[in-house]
Design a protein around this motif. Sequence first.
Motif, PDB file in Angstrom:
ATOM      1  N   ASP A   1       5.477   1.294  -8.814  1.00  0.00           N
ATOM      2  CA  ASP A   1       5.250  -0.130  -8.590  1.00  0.00           C
ATOM      3  C   ASP A   1       3.829  -0.361  -8.076  1.00  0.00           C
ATOM      4  OD1 ASP A   1       6.223  -2.732  -8.624  1.00  0.00           O
ATOM      5  OD2 ASP A   1       6.601  -2.691  -6.478  1.00  0.00           O
ATOM      6  N   ARG A   2       3.436   0.481  -7.148  1.00  0.00           N
ATOM      7  CA  ARG A   2       2.091   0.380  -6.579  1.00  0.00           C
ATOM      8  C   ARG A   2       1.040   0.597  -7.665  1.00  0.00           C
ATOM      9  NH1 ARG A   2      -1.478  -0.807  -3.978  1.00  0.00           N
ATOM     10  NH2 ARG A   2      -2.820   0.250  -2.495  1.00  0.00           N
TER      11      ARG A   2
ATOM     12  N   ILE B   1       1.373   0.193 -10.879  1.00  0.00           N
ATOM     13  CA  ILE B   1       1.368  -0.916 -11.838  1.00  0.00           C
ATOM     14  C   ILE B   1       0.498  -2.049 -11.308  1.00  0.00           C
ATOM     15  CG2 ILE B   1       2.776  -2.642 -13.019  1.00  0.00           C
ATOM     16  CD1 ILE B   1       5.113  -0.571 -12.671  1.00  0.00           C
ATOM     17  N   GLY B   2       0.624  -2.308 -10.000  1.00  0.00           N
ATOM     18  CA  GLY B   2      -0.211  -3.330  -9.383  1.00  0.00           C
ATOM     19  C   GLY B   2      -1.685  -3.028  -9.583  1.00  0.00           C
TER      20      GLY B   2
ATOM     21  N   ASN C   1      -2.759  -3.504 -13.185  1.00  0.00           N
ATOM     22  CA  ASN C   1      -2.891  -4.922 -13.517  1.00  0.00           C
ATOM     23  C   ASN C   1      -4.232  -5.454 -13.047  1.00  0.00           C
ATOM     24  OD1 ASN C   1      -0.458  -5.085 -14.737  1.00  0.00           O
ATOM     25  ND2 ASN C   1       0.627  -5.977 -12.992  1.00  0.00           N
TER      26      ASN C   1
ATOM     27  N   ARG D   1       3.737  -6.558  -6.033  1.00  0.00           N
ATOM     28  CA  ARG D   1       4.200  -5.176  -6.104  1.00  0.00           C
ATOM     29  C   ARG D   1       3.929  -4.417  -4.818  1.00  0.00           C
ATOM     30  NH1 ARG D   1       5.808  -3.987 -11.183  1.00  0.00           N
ATOM     31  NH2 ARG D   1       5.108  -5.403 -12.818  1.00  0.00           N
ATOM     32  N   ALA D   2       4.533  -3.223  -4.745  1.00  0.00           N
ATOM     33  CA  ALA D   2       4.410  -2.390  -3.554  1.00  0.00           C
ATOM     34  C   ALA D   2       2.947  -2.228  -3.172  1.00  0.00           C
ATOM     35  CB  ALA D   2       5.031  -1.026  -3.818  1.00  0.00           C
ATOM     36  N   GLY D   3       2.655  -2.344  -1.882  1.00  0.00           N
ATOM     37  CA  GLY D   3       1.302  -2.135  -1.406  1.00  0.00           C
ATOM     38  C   GLY D   3       0.452  -3.390  -1.458  1.00  0.00           C
ATOM     39  N   GLU D   4       0.927  -4.415  -2.152  1.00  0.00           N
ATOM     40  CA  GLU D   4       0.146  -5.649  -2.224  1.00  0.00           C
ATOM     41  C   GLU D   4       0.520  -6.550  -1.059  1.00  0.00           C
ATOM     42  OE1 GLU D   4      -0.663  -5.877  -6.992  1.00  0.00           O
ATOM     43  OE2 GLU D   4       1.048  -6.945  -6.207  1.00  0.00           O
TER      44      GLU D   4
ATOM     45  N   ASN E   1       8.485  -7.284  -4.468  1.00  0.00           N
ATOM     46  CA  ASN E   1       9.087  -5.960  -4.560  1.00  0.00           C
ATOM     47  C   ASN E   1       9.085  -5.224  -3.227  1.00  0.00           C
ATOM     48  OD1 ASN E   1       9.728  -6.169  -7.194  1.00  0.00           O
ATOM     49  ND2 ASN E   1       8.195  -4.737  -7.953  1.00  0.00           N
ATOM     50  N   PRO E   2       9.918  -4.187  -3.105  1.00  0.00           N
ATOM     51  CA  PRO E   2       9.905  -3.407  -1.876  1.00  0.00           C
ATOM     52  C   PRO E   2       8.517  -2.805  -1.638  1.00  0.00           C
ATOM     53  CG  PRO E   2      11.451  -2.477  -3.486  1.00  0.00           C
ATOM     54  CD  PRO E   2      10.966  -3.760  -4.027  1.00  0.00           C
TER      55      PRO E   2
END
Lengths: 271, 219
Positions: free
Chosen positions: A156-157, A159-160, A163, B122-125, B140-141
């Motif tokens: 998830d990280r 993907i961020g 992006n 998203r994670a970390g954001e 997200n988590p």
Amino acid sequence: MTSDTRVILICSGKGGVGKTTLTANLGISLARKGSQTAVLDADFGLRNLDLLLGLENRIVYTAQEVLEETCRLDQALVKHKQEPNLSLLPAGNPRMLDWLKPEDMKKIVEMLSKQFDYVLIDCPAGVEDGFRNAVAASKEAIIVTNPEVSAVRDADRVIGLLNTNGIKPVQLVLNRVRPKMMESQEMLSIEDVTDILALPLLGLVLEDEQVIVSTNRGEPLTLIGSQSPAARCYSNIAGRLQGEDIPLIDPSKEGDGLRDKFRRLMQTKIF
Amino acid sequence: MNSKYQSDKIIFPKSLTSNWRRHLKDYILNIRNIDIELDCGDWELTCKDFTYLKNLCTQRNIEILSVKSSQSKTIISASAIGLNSFFNLKSNNNIGKNLNPRNITVNDKKEDHILFHQGTIRAGERLESKNDIFIFGDVNPGAIVSAGGNVMIWGRLLGIAHAGKNGNDSAKITAMQLKPVQLRISNKVARGPKENPEEGFAEEARIEEGLIVIKPART
């Protein structure tokens, strides 16, 4: 051909989820289907794509020498003997980590783009310099993740970050799927993962002991024409990447058929 | 018969009194085999309405390409039945009003400062604002959202949300699915609920008698 080349980053964030294995198998599958394919190991510190492909003993020059212009690109490229459409560009000396910058990576990929249809970049784990270098050169990405909370979180990280770097499209490969554990809900389900990551699913790869065997031998599963579950998954992914319409496998139905049972029986006798 | 060579745009009537159902039915029954864009203006439409429209369109071999609206409710209902939907950001003040009717009278200027975010966090954001935050997407988590005012999420809250970070005890956290890791309102901290919330109902978290409680959202 330059503009048509698909430069695909294979990354995950977390280590050990199967980036390198996917890169090797995808490379072979794509080459089998007739595309000129180059695999580039961007994991400079801990390179092992050459090991998986069984090409370790044939490396003479590396990407580093190409950039220093002490050798030509085709000297550094290691062509796979059994699959001549596939070439590996080795990463360079692990002791000289700090020589590489995003611009260097771009230069390498540009050179590769001139003669290949596909350039697969095996990204290092983590989100530090190695990752940034690899991202700088890629156009699209495949995220590999396992159905585990930690792997999904890292994906998830990543993907961020992809992006924000304008990489599109980003697709998902769910690796090491265990149908039985998913059925009994001991493992994150496919829906759980795609729900959180919100990415199109490029493919599933079933958990398969044969992957370990093939890794240790330096012969990717797709190369030896294995019919094991994982090998089929890998070649399906390669097909979808080329735009073929292959339905996703249904993990709950996997391994029930007579053929699968027979195959399992055969494998247990041999190994 | 199946060749679609045309596309069209349907704009909902402005006036709130006119009967849009009849208006649209008349319109749709006069066309066929084309793609349309729906501009719903500031109409508040439910899933039922969209199903009705969709059925009507399917009969005439019409495809709804996208739905535009300035109402978040409409957007949610449209996306719930699988239509492409977009915020019409020109009149986005309505969204704030609609969600939080008590706030408009206090300070009209406030609406201009709502931070809109479309897409997954998203994670970390980390998303931060001095005022209200409105997110159209999931949190997200591993992600953190912190606002001086309210946090409103048209999606799932799975990460950490902090509302009223400067000590505003009346701040609220609203989400379509509230299953955060941690909730913070003002200077209070609470762990997220262990069990899954009931699906399909928006929930809100706020401070009651010094504790953070989660209740069905009031609309």
